[in-house]
Scaffold this active site. Structure first.
Site, mmCIF file in Angstrom:
data_model
loop_
_atom_site.group_PDB
_atom_site.id
_atom_site.type_symbol
_atom_site.label_atom_id
_atom_site.label_comp_id
_atom_site.label_asym_id
_atom_site.label_seq_id
_atom_site.Cartn_x
_atom_site.Cartn_y
_atom_site.Cartn_z
ATOM 1 N N CYS A 2 0.949 -1.266 0.015
ATOM 2 C CA CYS A 2 0.030 0.116 0.064
ATOM 3 C C CYS A 2 0.825 1.205 0.113
ATOM 4 O O CYS A 2 2.002 1.220 0.681
ATOM 5 C CB CYS A 2 -1.061 0.051 1.040
ATOM 6 S SG CYS A 2 -2.136 -1.540 1.173
ATOM 7 N N ARG A 27 3.951 -0.546 -4.709
ATOM 8 C CA ARG A 27 3.835 -0.827 -3.265
ATOM 9 C C ARG A 27 2.596 -1.877 -3.136
ATOM 10 O O ARG A 27 2.134 -2.477 -2.083
ATOM 11 C CB ARG A 27 3.824 0.161 -2.242
ATOM 12 C CG ARG A 27 5.047 0.949 -2.199
ATOM 13 C CD ARG A 27 4.749 2.110 -1.287
ATOM 14 N NE ARG A 27 4.717 1.575 0.134
ATOM 15 C CZ ARG A 27 5.521 1.643 0.906
ATOM 16 N NH1 ARG A 27 6.835 1.640 0.798
ATOM 17 N NH2 ARG A 27 5.453 1.097 2.219
ATOM 18 N N TRP A 74 -2.737 -2.692 -1.666
ATOM 19 C CA TRP A 74 -2.528 -4.138 -1.792
ATOM 20 C C TRP A 74 -3.469 -4.846 -0.754
ATOM 21 O O TRP A 74 -3.192 -4.611 0.497
ATOM 22 C CB TRP A 74 -0.817 -4.598 -1.594
ATOM 23 C CG TRP A 74 -0.436 -5.822 -1.873
ATOM 24 C CD1 TRP A 74 -0.236 -6.426 -2.759
ATOM 25 C CD2 TRP A 74 -0.376 -7.036 -0.704
ATOM 26 N NE1 TRP A 74 0.032 -7.918 -2.730
ATOM 27 C CE2 TRP A 74 0.049 -7.991 -1.428
ATOM 28 C CE3 TRP A 74 -0.997 -6.972 0.690
ATOM 29 C CZ2 TRP A 74 0.130 -9.413 -0.630
ATOM 30 C CZ3 TRP A 74 -0.579 -8.270 1.198
ATOM 31 C CH2 TRP A 74 -0.335 -9.273 0.608
ATOM 32 N N ASN A 100 -1.981 2.228 5.502
ATOM 33 C CA ASN A 100 -0.966 1.081 5.053
ATOM 34 C C ASN A 100 -0.637 0.307 6.361
ATOM 35 O O ASN A 100 -0.333 1.022 7.356
ATOM 36 C CB ASN A 100 0.298 1.802 4.500
ATOM 37 C CG ASN A 100 1.524 0.803 4.227
ATOM 38 O OD1 ASN A 100 2.458 1.086 4.112
ATOM 39 N ND2 ASN A 100 1.163 -0.357 4.128
ATOM 40 N N GLY A 101 -0.909 -0.866 6.202
ATOM 41 C CA GLY A 101 -0.612 -1.689 7.548
ATOM 42 C C GLY A 101 -1.811 -2.780 7.831
ATOM 43 O O GLY A 101 -2.743 -2.888 6.772
ATOM 44 N N GLU A 488 16.977 -18.689 -6.591
ATOM 45 C CA GLU A 488 16.738 -17.314 -6.904
ATOM 46 C C GLU A 488 16.381 -17.243 -8.496
ATOM 47 O O GLU A 488 15.368 -16.518 -8.925
ATOM 48 C CB GLU A 488 17.866 -16.360 -6.721
ATOM 49 C CG GLU A 488 17.955 -15.003 -7.343
ATOM 50 C CD GLU A 488 16.803 -14.122 -6.632
ATOM 51 O OE1 GLU A 488 16.140 -14.624 -5.816
ATOM 52 O OE2 GLU A 488 16.405 -13.060 -7.182
ATOM 53 N N LYS A 492 12.672 -15.860 -9.674
ATOM 54 C CA LYS A 492 12.520 -14.774 -10.633
ATOM 55 C C LYS A 492 11.392 -15.374 -11.793
ATOM 56 O O LYS A 492 10.641 -14.712 -12.207
ATOM 57 C CB LYS A 492 13.680 -14.466 -11.472
ATOM 58 C CG LYS A 492 14.776 -13.820 -10.487
ATOM 59 C CD LYS A 492 14.641 -12.399 -10.577
ATOM 60 C CE LYS A 492 13.654 -12.148 -9.147
ATOM 61 N NZ LYS A 492 13.964 -12.108 -7.972
ATOM 62 N N GLU A 495 7.907 -15.481 -10.089
ATOM 63 C CA GLU A 495 7.208 -14.263 -9.694
ATOM 64 C C GLU A 495 6.572 -13.535 -10.941
ATOM 65 O O GLU A 495 5.691 -12.949 -10.801
ATOM 66 C CB GLU A 495 7.947 -13.496 -8.618
ATOM 67 C CG GLU A 495 9.175 -13.116 -8.903
ATOM 68 C CD GLU A 495 9.904 -12.333 -7.923
ATOM 69 O OE1 GLU A 495 9.325 -12.229 -6.871
ATOM 70 O OE2 GLU A 495 11.264 -12.250 -8.090
ATOM 71 N N HIS A 511 15.901 -37.192 -4.503
ATOM 72 C CA HIS A 511 14.949 -37.777 -3.478
ATOM 73 C C HIS A 511 13.514 -37.095 -3.766
ATOM 74 O O HIS A 511 12.797 -36.745 -2.654
ATOM 75 C CB HIS A 511 15.433 -37.106 -2.051
ATOM 76 C CG HIS A 511 16.841 -37.510 -1.771
ATOM 77 N ND1 HIS A 511 16.972 -39.009 -1.591
ATOM 78 C CD2 HIS A 511 18.094 -36.998 -1.832
ATOM 79 C CE1 HIS A 511 18.384 -39.139 -1.341
ATOM 80 N NE2 HIS A 511 19.049 -37.916 -1.564
ATOM 81 N N LYS A 610 6.190 -4.812 -3.714
ATOM 82 C CA LYS A 610 7.741 -4.787 -3.555
ATOM 83 C C LYS A 610 8.147 -4.706 -2.181
ATOM 84 O O LYS A 610 9.158 -5.116 -1.625
ATOM 85 C CB LYS A 610 8.308 -3.724 -4.258
ATOM 86 C CG LYS A 610 9.673 -3.510 -4.234
ATOM 87 C CD LYS A 610 10.100 -3.227 -5.731
ATOM 88 C CE LYS A 610 11.831 -3.438 -5.593
ATOM 89 N NZ LYS A 610 12.273 -4.635 -5.687
HETATM 90 C C1 G6P Z 1 9.090 -8.724 -1.463
HETATM 91 C C2 G6P Z 1 9.579 -8.482 -2.964
HETATM 92 C C3 G6P Z 1 10.865 -9.180 -3.059
HETATM 93 C C4 G6P Z 1 11.873 -9.079 -1.841
HETATM 94 C C5 G6P Z 1 11.074 -9.506 -0.270
HETATM 95 C C6 G6P Z 1 12.008 -9.042 0.664
HETATM 96 O O1 G6P Z 1 8.496 -10.141 -1.847
HETATM 97 O O2 G6P Z 1 8.755 -8.729 -3.814
HETATM 98 O O3 G6P Z 1 11.395 -8.939 -4.223
HETATM 99 O O4 G6P Z 1 12.822 -9.898 -2.069
HETATM 100 O O5 G6P Z 1 9.851 -8.643 -0.260
HETATM 101 O O6 G6P Z 1 12.152 -7.683 0.558
HETATM 102 P P1 G6P Z 1 13.160 -6.706 1.143
HETATM 103 O O7 G6P Z 1 12.877 -5.296 0.836
HETATM 104 O O8 G6P Z 1 13.357 -7.093 2.686
HETATM 105 O O9 G6P Z 1 14.800 -7.124 0.632
#
Ligand code: G6P
Length: 615
Positions: A2, A27, A74, A100-101, A488, A492, A495, A511, A610
């Protein structure tokens, strides 16, 4: 999670609010809304879906206002429809709130207020704030409005950043923070409250960060602040180092692509002034004061979420290998609720791009409460985690706007490598090895540049993406330090392209995941040269024997891999300890290209945000 923006001044507020929301859209982006004062009345315009819809509604609207609040959502409570979009109002429609929260006790408050006759129109937790302020303020005879806001917030449990607009106080915006970030941009005869600096930088580079538990009364020419316990707070104005160009796409089709391509420079920024090939160690000024503590540290804990957690796993390999100090890595969300056991001689590192992730923040607070030294590896300067850690190292990657983290990841790895080198030299690594590692790290940006320019010239990854974009499942396998790289790579892909992908340590494949392998299951191997190379080649053979489709990342000059894999992406030679920073690049590009081919919203993938400021 948010985004909030509020404007007060002489200008037309609605375009300014919309522009602010555009910057904060990363956000959350499932609905958006504004409330403003027009002709002495609170008016609201809200729309589910992306911000464009709200922009169209506002473009056709005749109202002009010079005070307003706005929100991009969000969803946590209630589906993302027009009604649940913020701002939310009280029964009279005179008070509007953006939030927000999460208000954890909203059910009890809602019941209490409903019993007193308040009528609720949405499923959100936020709406209780508007009604609670209304209830406490009454006809205004008992206390001024700002006090009613403060009293209401004292009843609320959970986290919030809020902005409030009230018809009866047409020259003020009220803003408060507990757990979700807020700052006020100080302009000339105008002020802008926002969740982060990107929404204010077009107007001013002077900001006041709201501390936890602070309530601000914002007028066009002044900001007054107090704590929720009514103690006055003197606002501290700070200068932003952010520039407008850093938060614009600059000719790239997506922020994600721009950020992938920025990595040679962002890695150089993470190195600047910290590494010198002759020293064989790293200079990290942020940690200087804790030199003795780090020299005597017995165990390092690292906690983070998402991509930052993957960086932490690589940090574990780096620190254990170079410094021979035991390291434990945990998801922040698990760590904080497990009743973590700390010992003398522990140090905790928290990694966060945004510096606002709720679980990471809570983990750091728990460690601090128990007297553990906590260090941050953070991107956003001035963010809550950066401010609450004892000390730390900024990664200096600049604003990362694409929701999928790219440049922050490689810069986190660079900073973790520097920390590992520093610790290693304190704990007995020879200067000869230290110098070799420093030289390897210094060479990484140019090697990343080579990977990117090879792709610009040959488009190999783009061609591979065309071959692979229709598959429904992917496995990513790596060993040792490249195992988190596999995690990772899979993250990627899933997501941004919504394709199912899993990362595994390559040997674990036997396994379980091996049962999935057939001609429809692409397997991406990170098979660069390192001490485990022969082992991973055996794993490739095992997949080959079962008809799996193999895409391998290999070191330039490796001919053997080309005989085993359908596709090979070659990477420059590098020490295995720095290879994750180089191997990450083609995995980011592959995910990006597949997502573009599948037509997804790369920068704002569905359901994600994000900055995750809720647990
Ligand atoms: C969200 C974002 C990710 C990020 C994660 C942790 O899920 O979409 O890209 O890695 O939060 O966020 P931070 O800001 O703590 O690295």
């Amino acid at each position: 999670m948010c985004g909030i923006v509020g404007y007060i001044g002489q200008k037309d507020a609605l375009p300014i609010l919309l522009d602010g929301l555009k910057r904060l859209e990363y956000r959350g982006y499932d609905s958006a809304g504004v409330a403003y004062l027009y002709d002495g009345k609170v008016k609201a315009i809200k729309a589910s879906g992306k911000l464009d819809k709200l922009s169209r509604l506002i473009a056709n609207h005749p109202d002009k206002a010079n005070i307003g609040i706005a929100h991009t959502r969000w969803a946590t409570h209630g589906e993302p429809n027009d009604t649940n979009a913020h701002p939310h109002t009280d029964c009279t429609g005179r008070i509007a709130v953006v939030h927000n929260g999460i208000i954890e006790n909203y059910r009890a408050l809602r019941q209490y207020l409903a019993d007193k006759g308040h009528v609720f129109r949405t499923e959100t937790d936020t709406e209780v704030i508007a009604h609670l302020i209304e209830d406490i303020y009454g006809d205004g005879s008992l206390m001024p409005f700002w006090k009613a806001v403060r009293e209401a917030l004292r009843e609320v449990e959970g986290t919030y950043g809020i902005a409030v607009l009230f018809e009866g106080e047409p020259n003020k915006i009220f803003a408060a923070r507990h757990g979700s970030p807020l700052l006020v941009g100080i302009g000339d005869g105008e002020n802008i409250v926002a969740s982060d600096a990107s929404a204010v930088i077009r107007h001013t580079d002077r900001v006041i960060y709201l501390d936890e538990g602070t309530l601000a009364t914002i007028k066009a020419n002044s900001v007054k602040m107090c704590t929720l316990d009514a103690e006055d707070v003197t606002p501290q104005v700070e200068r932003l180092s952010l520039t407008l160009s850093e938060i614009e796409k600059g000719g790239f089709s997506h922020f994600m692509l721009k950020e992938i391509c920025e990595q040679p420079d962002t890695l150089r920024n993470a190195i600047r002034g910290r590494l010198n090939p002759d020293d064989g160690t790293a200079r990290l000024n942020g940690l200087n004061k804790y030199f003795d503590l780090l020299k005597n540290v017995d165990r390092i804990l690292i906690t983070a979420c998402g991509t930052s957690w993957h960086a932490a796993l690589i940090g574990e390999y780096l620190i254990e290998e170079l410094a021979r100090i035991p390291v434990e890595v945990d998801y922040a969300s698990e760590f904080r609720y497990r009743g973590p056991i700390f010992r003398d001689g522990d140090a905790l590192f928290v990694i966060s791009q945004s510096g606002e992730t709720a679980d990471t923040l809570a983990a750091l607070r728990e460690a601090k409460r128990q007297g553990v030294a906590v260090f941050g590896i953070v991107n956003v300067v001035g963010s809550t985690i950066a401010r609450e850690t004892d000390a730390g190292v900024y990664i200096h990657a600049g604003p990362e706007i694409g929701v999928a983290s790219t440049k922050a990841f490689t810069s986190q790895l660079m900073v973790l490598s520097e920390i590992a080198l520093l610790l290693a030299r304190m704990h007995g690594l020879s200067s000869v090895r230290g110098r070799k590692i420093a030289r390897e790290l210094l060479a990484v940006p140019d090697k990343v540049e080579r990977v990117l320019s090879r792709e610009r010239e040959l488009g190999e990854i783009e061609a591979i993406a065309r071959d692979y974009c229709d598959f429904k499942n992917f496995l990513y396998l790596g060993r040792g330090i490249n195992y988190p790289v596999a995690l990772e790579g899979a993250l990627k892909l899933k997501e941004i392209s919504y394709v199912h992908a899993e990362g595994y340590p390559a040997a674990e494949m036997k396994h379980g995941p091996i049962a999935l392998i057939d001609n429809d299951m692409p397997v991406v191997f990170i098979a660069t040269e390192d001490p485990l190379y022969d082992k991973i080649v055996s794993n490739i053979e095992e997949v080959r024997a079962r008809g799996g489709r193999i895409l391998a990342l290999a070191t330039e000059g490796d001919e053997k891999i080309a005989e085993l894999a359908q596709h090979v992406i070659y990477l420059p030679q590098a020490d295995p300890l720095v290879m994750p920073m180089i191997a990450a690049i083609p995995l980011q590009l592959l995910a990006y290209r597949i997502a573009v081919l599948r037509g997804t919203d790369v920068d704002q993938p569905r359901n994600l945000a994000k900055s995750v400021t809720v647990e």
